[in-house]
Design an enzyme around this catalytic site. Structure first.
Site, PDB file in Angstrom:
ATOM      1  N   GLY A  16       0.823  -1.205   0.000  1.00  0.00           N
ATOM      2  CA  GLY A  16       0.000   0.000   0.000  1.00  0.00           C
ATOM      3  C   GLY A  16       0.856   1.254   0.000  1.00  0.00           C
ATOM      4  O   GLY A  16       0.586   2.205   0.742  1.00  0.00           O
ATOM      5  N   ALA A  17       1.893   1.259  -0.855  1.00  0.00           N
ATOM      6  CA  ALA A  17       2.896   2.328  -0.798  1.00  0.00           C
ATOM      7  C   ALA A  17       2.685   3.424  -1.831  1.00  0.00           C
ATOM      8  O   ALA A  17       3.605   4.192  -2.106  1.00  0.00           O
ATOM      9  CB  ALA A  17       4.293   1.731  -0.967  1.00  0.00           C
ATOM     10  N   GLY A  20      -0.355   8.165   1.167  1.00  0.00           N
ATOM     11  CA  GLY A  20      -0.512   8.201   2.610  1.00  0.00           C
ATOM     12  C   GLY A  20       0.692   7.698   3.385  1.00  0.00           C
ATOM     13  O   GLY A  20       1.855   7.937   3.030  1.00  0.00           O
ATOM     14  N   ILE A  21       0.406   6.954   4.450  1.00  0.00           N
ATOM     15  CA  ILE A  21       1.454   6.458   5.337  1.00  0.00           C
ATOM     16  C   ILE A  21       2.401   5.517   4.599  1.00  0.00           C
ATOM     17  O   ILE A  21       3.617   5.548   4.822  1.00  0.00           O
ATOM     18  CB  ILE A  21       0.822   5.762   6.557  1.00  0.00           C
ATOM     19  N   GLY A  22       1.870   4.691   3.716  1.00  0.00           N
ATOM     20  CA  GLY A  22       2.717   3.748   2.983  1.00  0.00           C
ATOM     21  C   GLY A  22       3.743   4.449   2.117  1.00  0.00           C
ATOM     22  O   GLY A  22       4.919   4.064   2.087  1.00  0.00           O
ATOM     23  N   SER A 147      -4.898  -0.623  13.809  1.00  0.00           N
ATOM     24  CA  SER A 147      -5.729   0.521  14.167  1.00  0.00           C
ATOM     25  C   SER A 147      -6.234   0.375  15.587  1.00  0.00           C
ATOM     26  O   SER A 147      -6.508  -0.740  16.057  1.00  0.00           O
ATOM     27  CB  SER A 147      -6.911   0.621  13.212  1.00  0.00           C
ATOM     28  N   TYR A 172     -14.699  -3.099   9.000  1.00  0.00           N
ATOM     29  CA  TYR A 172     -13.349  -2.547   9.011  1.00  0.00           C
ATOM     30  C   TYR A 172     -12.655  -2.857  10.339  1.00  0.00           C
ATOM     31  O   TYR A 172     -11.494  -3.287  10.364  1.00  0.00           O
ATOM     32  CB  TYR A 172     -13.392  -1.034   8.790  1.00  0.00           C
TER      33      TYR A 172
END
Length: 271
Positions: A16-17, A20-22, A147, A172
């Site tokens: 997931g890069a 965002g954070i990735g 999370s 989720y």
């Protein structure tokens, strides 16, 4: 956190890069001197992510791109095989890829509720498929980006796909609880899970109206990737603090039950 480059270049896969954070995690790790395998769900988004990393000053020689749509488990397997072939030793796997559960109940081609598959089952499968490279050198780590919402969740054991009673928040949260539980599976490497904070990413709407920057979240993830940071195996970190996970995530029998369920679900369409 020290900004010094690691003494020896390591190989790190960040899922997931593309945003965002990735994306920020990939950038920070590459800047430290690591070889970063950038995972993208599609070729176009991957090419764009790599181009933005290079534009941000990352050495292109530090980057490798792999592509897999995590809503298709066969693509996860193909990607894992390619990574294992090209990188026989993997020092860190950051399972960061995640999607918000949609408003309507959505099932993948593999028959799984989409957030449960993308956020947990794909990470579970990828980690197991990469057991060879992750076991090749001592000190390897798996960092599961989870999370705080896992605390509100329960695993619907009789209906993990939540076909009977669907709520996007419950689906989720279940996926994040599953990822947190999976962190405690026994393995030759050190696994931890981390809540990187409520950050201004594509998932922000699930939490709040505003949050920390994606960079701040990534810094908390990268800290756990750093060999200079001592880790407690199987532990859950809330930002930078060691924190108790939800009680159910600490039960050995629940870890075994979840892994048995995951084995069944990822094997369902592998024939």
């Amino acid at each position: 956190m020290s900004s010094a480059v690691s003494p020896a270049s390591r190989t790190v896969l960040v899922t997931g890069a593309t945003s965002g954070i990735g994306w920020e995690t990939a950038r920070l790790l590459a800047e430290r001197g690591d070889t970063v395998i950038v995972h993208a769900p599609g070729q176009a988004s991957g090419d764009d992510a790599v181009a933005r990393l290079v534009a941000a000053g990352v050495d292109t020689l530090r980057l490798r791109l792999v592509v897999a749509d995590f809503s298709r488990l066969d693509e996860v397997r193909v990607m894992a095989a390619r990574v294992a072939e090209e990188h026989p030793a993997l020092d860190v796997l950051v399972n960061n890829a995640a999607v918000a559960a949609p408003e309507r109940h959505t099932v993948t081609a593999d028959g799984n509720e989409i957030s449960f598959q993308v956020n947990f089952l794909a990470a579970y499968l990828l980690t197991h498929e990469l057991s060879g490279p992750l076991s090749a050198r001592p000190g390897s780590r798996v960092v599961n980006v989870s999370s705080s919402m896992h605390r509100t969740a329960s695993i619907s054991w009789n209906d993990p796909q939540r076909a009977k009673r669907y709520s996007r928040l419950a689906a989720y949260a279940q996926s994040q609880l599953a990822l947190t539980i999976f962190t405690r599976e026994q393995a030759p490497w050190t696994s931890v899970s981390v809540h990187p904070g409520v950050c201004d990413t594509g998932l922000l709407s699930l939490y709040a109206h505003e949050g920390d920057s994606a960079l701040q979240g990534a810094q908390r993830v990268v800290r756990l990737c750093d060999p200079a940071t001592a880790l407690v195996p199987g532990a859950y970190y809330d930002c930078t603090a060691l924190s108790p996970a939800a009680p159910v995530a600490m039960e050995d029998r629940t870890v075994r039950r979840l892994c048995k369920l995951a084995d069944q679900l990822v094997a369902a369409k592998s024939a």
